[in-house]
Design an enzyme around this catalytic site. Structure first.
Site, PDB file in Angstrom:
ATOM      1  N   ASP A 121     -29.205 -30.862  94.883  1.00  0.00           N
ATOM      2  CA  ASP A 121     -30.344 -31.279  94.069  1.00  0.00           C
ATOM      3  C   ASP A 121     -31.556 -30.421  94.417  1.00  0.00           C
ATOM      4  OD1 ASP A 121     -31.954 -32.700  92.389  1.00  0.00           O
ATOM      5  OD2 ASP A 121     -31.750 -34.619  93.393  1.00  0.00           O
ATOM      6  N   LYS A 161     -25.252 -29.523 106.051  1.00  0.00           N
ATOM      7  CA  LYS A 161     -26.012 -29.799 107.278  1.00  0.00           C
ATOM      8  C   LYS A 161     -25.066 -30.356 108.330  1.00  0.00           C
ATOM      9  CE  LYS A 161     -29.847 -29.997 108.389  1.00  0.00           C
ATOM     10  NZ  LYS A 161     -30.628 -29.035 109.215  1.00  0.00           N
ATOM     11  N   TYR A 196     -26.470 -40.558  97.042  1.00  0.00           N
ATOM     12  CA  TYR A 196     -26.744 -40.944  95.652  1.00  0.00           C
ATOM     13  C   TYR A 196     -25.899 -42.121  95.175  1.00  0.00           C
ATOM     14  CZ  TYR A 196     -29.634 -36.855  95.030  1.00  0.00           C
ATOM     15  OH  TYR A 196     -30.624 -35.937  95.146  1.00  0.00           O
TER      16      TYR A 196
END
Ligand code: NAD
Length: 423
Positions: free
Chosen positions: A310, A232, A165
């Site tokens: 998100d 992840k 982001y």
């Protein structure tokens, strides 16, 4: 960004109110605190007055007039632009939010057109609101697609300032992209297709640890049982994997007496969580989406990087009523801005039909943040009673056969009536 900053709002705070402040790291809240609110664009005009009214009534009811919020209207978005020469994001409003420490805001339109970034993103960056906090729990009577939605009661801490982001991206064909492509291929022997778009995913120990620290403190302060790091790291080892590792490092360094890991529980405590301690664990993001559908009661507080957070926060919110009810806050170590998690829903704006639940539960979070938990609980109970009687706005009415569809303001009035009744 703004067309002009030559005219600017000047805020004169209500004389009866006092500012919230910090003393030795603790939030000190007077009986008549000054708290900011931004009405918001689009449906802000429908939901914000209703939520202010419910909050004021609940506070009056709960504290018998001993406490009262002195609201300060702050201008941002279209209302600011129309009054102050096209300035959507007045510097004075940011200053007031910093000064007041606690505010609530309705949704803001991201104006379409060159040069405008999202006002919400700008706000998070300007005030360094690094944690997006989204509590998700089920309220009886709210329509849900799950068989056992009551098993969901989590608080998601999403990192707000890093990750993909940050906007460090270079489209193919630009000099920046060509330069970076050459560097990556020639010097780092990286392999990827020609004419690839390139983006950078910066994640730091500083940014990750301050988020995870907040999540752990929250869990300890609110009697929660666990904090789960969602990442992840199996694929992105040096960013998401590092997030996980920094989380465990932080727990060992800063919370050695109050946090144990899942391994500790198995290997050192005979499979039982020691009294008064919380468990720090981690899960890979994709399996976490499954777990939140299949075994949500195994999770409590969640800390996760920006992109995972998100997706995860919207997905989990959808399990218990979605945008009609999911609240949120963006916070730093000093400033907290509570906000509806949905947007301005322009097609419904000004029609007095939408669900005020998301902003209302953000208000409940605000009351808890300032320590007025009794008033927060009064609103929660009244909400449950109202929904249980089948009084809902259009979005829930179409999912709840036999319910009574009412307007935004009528829903607010019905809820206010139920504040009056003792349980
Ligand atoms: P949106 O959330 O405004 O609306 C999507 C749909 O969700 C609506 O059409 C409506 O059907 C439903 N909805 C939203 N809020 C509801 C409510 N309170 N009650 C009942 N139904 C509701 O999303 P969008 O259409 O993608 O965005 C519209 C504008 O809002 C854009 O300018 C966007 O930038 C902005 N936005 C702002 C925020 C924010 O301020 N935090 C968040 C998201 C989008």
């Amino acid at each position: 960004m703004p067309a002009s900053r030559t005219t600017a709002p000047t805020y004169i705070y209500p004389a009866q109110g006092q500012k919230i402040h910090y003393e030795q790291g603790r939030l000190i809240v007077p009986d008549e605190p000054l708290i900011g609110y931004v009405e918001g664009d689009g449906i802000g005009v429908d939901i914000t007055p209703v939520c202010l009214k419910i909050c004021d009534r609940a506070v009056e009811q709960t504290y018998g007039g001993q406490r009262r919020i002195r609201w300060v209207e702050l201008l941002m978005g279209e209302k600011a632009a129309s009054r102050f020469g096209g300035d959507y994001f007045p510097a004075a409003t940011l200053d007031a939010m910093r000064d007041l420490l606690v505010s609530i805001k309705g949704p803001l339109t991201t104006p379409v057109g060159g040069g405008f970034r999202s006002l919400n993103v700008a706000l998070r960056q300007e005030l360094d609101l690094f944690a997006c906090v989204r509590p998700v729990r089920y309220y009886p009577g709210v329509p849900s697609p799950l068989r056992e939605p009551e098993k969901i009661d989590v608080v998601i801490f999403r990192e707000n300032t890093e990750d993909v982001y940050t906007g460090i991206e270079y489209p193919p064909g630009t000099p920046e992209n060509e330069k970076l492509t050459r560097l990556l291929r020639d010097e780092f022997h990286a392999r990827f297709f020609d004419a690839s778009a390139l983006g950078v995913k910066p994640m730091s120990a500083f940014g990750s640890k301050r988020l995870i620290r907040k999540a752990i403190r929250y869990a300890l302060d609110h009697g929660r049982r666990s904090v789960t790091l969602v990442h992840k790291g199996n694929i992105m080892k040096y960013t998401e994997g590092a997030f996980r590792q920094w989380g465990y490092d932080l727990a060992r360094e800063e919370f050695p007496d109050s946090v144990v890991t899942e391994d500790d529980v198995q290997n050192r405590h005979g499979g039982r969580i020691p009294e008064g301690k919380i468990v720090l664990k981690d899960r890979i993001a994709d399996i976490m989406f499954q777990m939140m559908l299949l075994r949500p009661d195994e999770f409590d507080v969640i800390a996760t990087p920006n992109l995972n957070g998100d997706y995860l926060s919207d997905a989990v919110a959808a399990e218990v009523g979605g945008v009609g009810i999911a609240p949120g806050a963006n916070i730093s170590d000093r400033v907290a801005i509570f906000e509806a998690t949905h947007g301005t829903a322009p097609k419904h704006a000004g029609k007095n039909v939408v669900n005020p639940g998301s902003l209302l539960f953000s208000m409940v979070m605000l009351l808890e943040h300032i320590g007025w938990t009794e008033a927060a609980e009064v609103i929660r109970r009244a909400y449950v009673r109202t929904i249980a009687e089948g009084i809902v706005t259009y979005d829930f009415a179409r999912l709840k056969p036999g319910s009574k569809e009412v307007s935004t303001s009528a829903f607010g009035d019905a809820l206010c009536d139920r504040l009056e009744r003792k349980s």
